[in-house]
Design a protein around this motif. Structure first.
Motif, PDB file in Angstrom:
ATOM      1  N   LYS A   2       4.339  -5.235   1.320  1.00 31.74           N
ATOM      2  CA  LYS A   2       3.807  -5.970   2.376  1.00 31.74           C
ATOM      3  C   LYS A   2       2.910  -5.099   3.170  1.00 31.74           C
ATOM      4  O   LYS A   2       3.288  -3.930   3.461  1.00 31.74           O
ATOM      5  CB  LYS A   2       4.800  -6.251   3.256  1.00 31.74           C
ATOM      6  CG  LYS A   2       5.614  -7.522   2.969  1.00 31.74           C
ATOM      7  CD  LYS A   2       6.673  -7.945   4.349  1.00 31.74           C
ATOM      8  CE  LYS A   2       7.264  -9.258   3.776  1.00 31.74           C
ATOM      9  NZ  LYS A   2       8.492  -8.987   2.811  1.00 31.74           N
ATOM     10  N   LYS A  64       6.562 -13.600  12.483  1.00 32.50           N
ATOM     11  CA  LYS A  64       8.080 -13.495  11.927  1.00 32.50           C
ATOM     12  C   LYS A  64       8.315 -13.982  10.725  1.00 32.50           C
ATOM     13  O   LYS A  64       9.046 -13.360   9.916  1.00 32.50           O
ATOM     14  CB  LYS A  64       8.757 -14.055  13.026  1.00 32.50           C
ATOM     15  CG  LYS A  64      10.025 -13.274  13.453  1.00 32.50           C
ATOM     16  CD  LYS A  64      10.626 -13.670  14.924  1.00 32.50           C
ATOM     17  CE  LYS A  64      12.056 -13.536  15.295  1.00 32.50           C
ATOM     18  NZ  LYS A  64      12.493 -13.881  16.475  1.00 32.50           N
ATOM     19  N   LEU A  67       7.057 -11.940   7.952  1.00 29.81           N
ATOM     20  CA  LEU A  67       7.525 -10.552   7.837  1.00 29.81           C
ATOM     21  C   LEU A  67       8.998 -10.580   7.247  1.00 29.81           C
ATOM     22  O   LEU A  67       9.653  -9.667   6.671  1.00 29.81           O
ATOM     23  CB  LEU A  67       7.712  -9.992   9.135  1.00 29.81           C
ATOM     24  CG  LEU A  67       6.064  -9.446   9.563  1.00 29.81           C
ATOM     25  CD1 LEU A  67       6.122  -8.749  11.114  1.00 29.81           C
ATOM     26  CD2 LEU A  67       5.604  -8.351   8.659  1.00 29.81           C
ATOM     27  N   ASN A  68       9.685 -11.577   7.684  1.00 32.03           N
ATOM     28  CA  ASN A  68      11.031 -11.757   7.136  1.00 32.03           C
ATOM     29  C   ASN A  68      11.338 -12.535   5.545  1.00 32.03           C
ATOM     30  O   ASN A  68      12.279 -12.405   5.378  1.00 32.03           O
ATOM     31  CB  ASN A  68      11.711 -12.872   8.176  1.00 32.03           C
ATOM     32  CG  ASN A  68      12.165 -12.370   9.237  1.00 32.03           C
ATOM     33  OD1 ASN A  68      12.089 -11.007   9.430  1.00 32.03           O
ATOM     34  ND2 ASN A  68      12.379 -13.194  10.376  1.00 32.03           N
ATOM     35  N   LEU A  90       7.651  -5.536  15.748  1.00 28.55           N
ATOM     36  CA  LEU A  90       8.278  -6.437  14.568  1.00 28.55           C
ATOM     37  C   LEU A  90       7.614  -5.837  13.347  1.00 28.55           C
ATOM     38  O   LEU A  90       8.427  -5.635  12.351  1.00 28.55           O
ATOM     39  CB  LEU A  90       7.713  -7.780  14.834  1.00 28.55           C
ATOM     40  CG  LEU A  90       8.504  -9.227  14.467  1.00 28.55           C
ATOM     41  CD1 LEU A  90       9.712  -8.911  15.327  1.00 28.55           C
ATOM     42  CD2 LEU A  90       7.798 -10.357  14.736  1.00 28.55           C
ATOM     43  N   VAL A  91       6.398  -5.761  13.319  1.00 25.76           N
ATOM     44  CA  VAL A  91       5.520  -5.173  12.018  1.00 25.76           C
ATOM     45  C   VAL A  91       6.373  -3.675  11.831  1.00 25.76           C
ATOM     46  O   VAL A  91       6.591  -3.433  10.540  1.00 25.76           O
ATOM     47  CB  VAL A  91       4.198  -4.793  12.441  1.00 25.76           C
ATOM     48  CG1 VAL A  91       3.333  -4.160  11.168  1.00 25.76           C
ATOM     49  CG2 VAL A  91       3.583  -6.162  12.558  1.00 25.76           C
ATOM     50  N   ASN A  93       9.120  -2.492  12.595  1.00 30.30           N
ATOM     51  CA  ASN A  93      10.615  -2.572  11.988  1.00 30.30           C
ATOM     52  C   ASN A  93      10.839  -3.264  10.738  1.00 30.30           C
ATOM     53  O   ASN A  93      11.814  -3.512  10.380  1.00 30.30           O
ATOM     54  CB  ASN A  93      11.308  -3.119  13.130  1.00 30.30           C
ATOM     55  CG  ASN A  93      11.393  -2.233  14.218  1.00 30.30           C
ATOM     56  OD1 ASN A  93      11.250  -0.966  14.228  1.00 30.30           O
ATOM     57  ND2 ASN A  93      11.609  -2.712  15.448  1.00 30.30           N
ATOM     58  N   SER A  94       9.611  -3.903  10.127  1.00 31.11           N
ATOM     59  CA  SER A  94       9.764  -4.425   8.910  1.00 31.11           C
ATOM     60  C   SER A  94       9.581  -3.517   7.852  1.00 31.11           C
ATOM     61  O   SER A  94       9.299  -2.348   7.955  1.00 31.11           O
ATOM     62  CB  SER A  94       8.792  -5.497   8.816  1.00 31.11           C
ATOM     63  OG  SER A  94       7.453  -5.170   8.694  1.00 31.11           O
ATOM     64  N   ASP A  95       9.622  -4.127   6.535  1.00 33.16           N
ATOM     65  CA  ASP A  95       9.228  -3.270   5.456  1.00 33.16           C
ATOM     66  C   ASP A  95       7.880  -3.119   5.153  1.00 33.16           C
ATOM     67  O   ASP A  95       7.456  -2.601   4.039  1.00 33.16           O
ATOM     68  CB  ASP A  95      10.117  -3.619   4.221  1.00 33.16           C
ATOM     69  CG  ASP A  95      10.079  -4.959   3.912  1.00 33.16           C
ATOM     70  OD1 ASP A  95       8.904  -5.810   4.370  1.00 33.16           O
ATOM     71  OD2 ASP A  95      10.351  -5.548   2.817  1.00 33.16           O
TER      72      ASP A  95
END
Ligand code: S3P
Length: 171
Positions: A2, A64, A67-68, A90-91, A93-95
């Motif tokens: 991503k 969200k 990203l999920n 949020l970005v 803490n995502s991959d």
């Protein structure tokens, strides 16, 4: 994989994102278009009929969701997305890998002056006030943009060169 592109309006997020996605053989998603498809109307209409607060809620919700997901993509955010509702965290803490496409006030002014109609935030601002408007916004928003994993200055660079630099950064 991503990849998330952040930056001010007219910094080239969509143009660069499309070319990068085709080089990486993964889909390109423009968050504004994704919201438009989900809501069945344009961003300008959402601002007009539902107001900015509603738009910001939807922006958070769709971001969200993306990203999920398990999907791979190059995602270009709206210019304001990183600055609302904890979206930048949020970005981070995502991959996803995030990149700030950093453009100068002069570049942004020159580009935005020519494409105001499709952008509800600047559509009614006179050219005289536009520079001041962008400068104030950049002052407020830079804090969020600069949290991205990588910052890349894009002024006067060709899209193909920006994409080549991004591929090196992401390697
Ligand atoms: C906005 C930027 C727009 C769009 C909306 C609000 C902003 O996206 O999300 O009009 O607050 O800067 P682009 O950056 O793709 O123009």
């Amino acid at each position: 994989m991503k990849i998330v592109l952040v930056g001010y309006m007219a910094s080239g997020k969509s143009t660069v994102g499309k070319e990068l996605s085709s080089k990486l053989y993964i889909p390109f998603i423009d968050l504004d278009n994704f919201i438009e498809e989900g809501e069945g109307k344009s961003v300008s209409k959402i601002f007009e009929e539902n107001g900015e607060i509603y738009f910001r809620k939807k922006e958070h919700q769709y971001l969200k969701q993306l990203l999920n997901s398990e999907d791979s993509f190059v995602l270009s955010l709206g210019g304001g997305t990183p600055c609302y509702a904890g979206n930048m965290d949020l970005v981070l803490n995502s991959d996803a890998s995030s990149i700030y496409l950093k453009a100068s006030l002069k570049t942004l002014y020159n580009r935005l002056q020519k494409q105001k109609e499709t952008r509800p935030l600047v559509a009614s601002i006179s050219d005289k006030k536009l520079s001041e408007f962008i400068a104030k916004h950049l002052f407020e928003r830079r804090f969020y943009y600069e949290k991205a994993n990588f910052n890349l200055t894009i002024d006067d660079k060709k899209v193909s060169d920006i994409v080549a630099e991004l591929r090196i950064l992401l390697h």
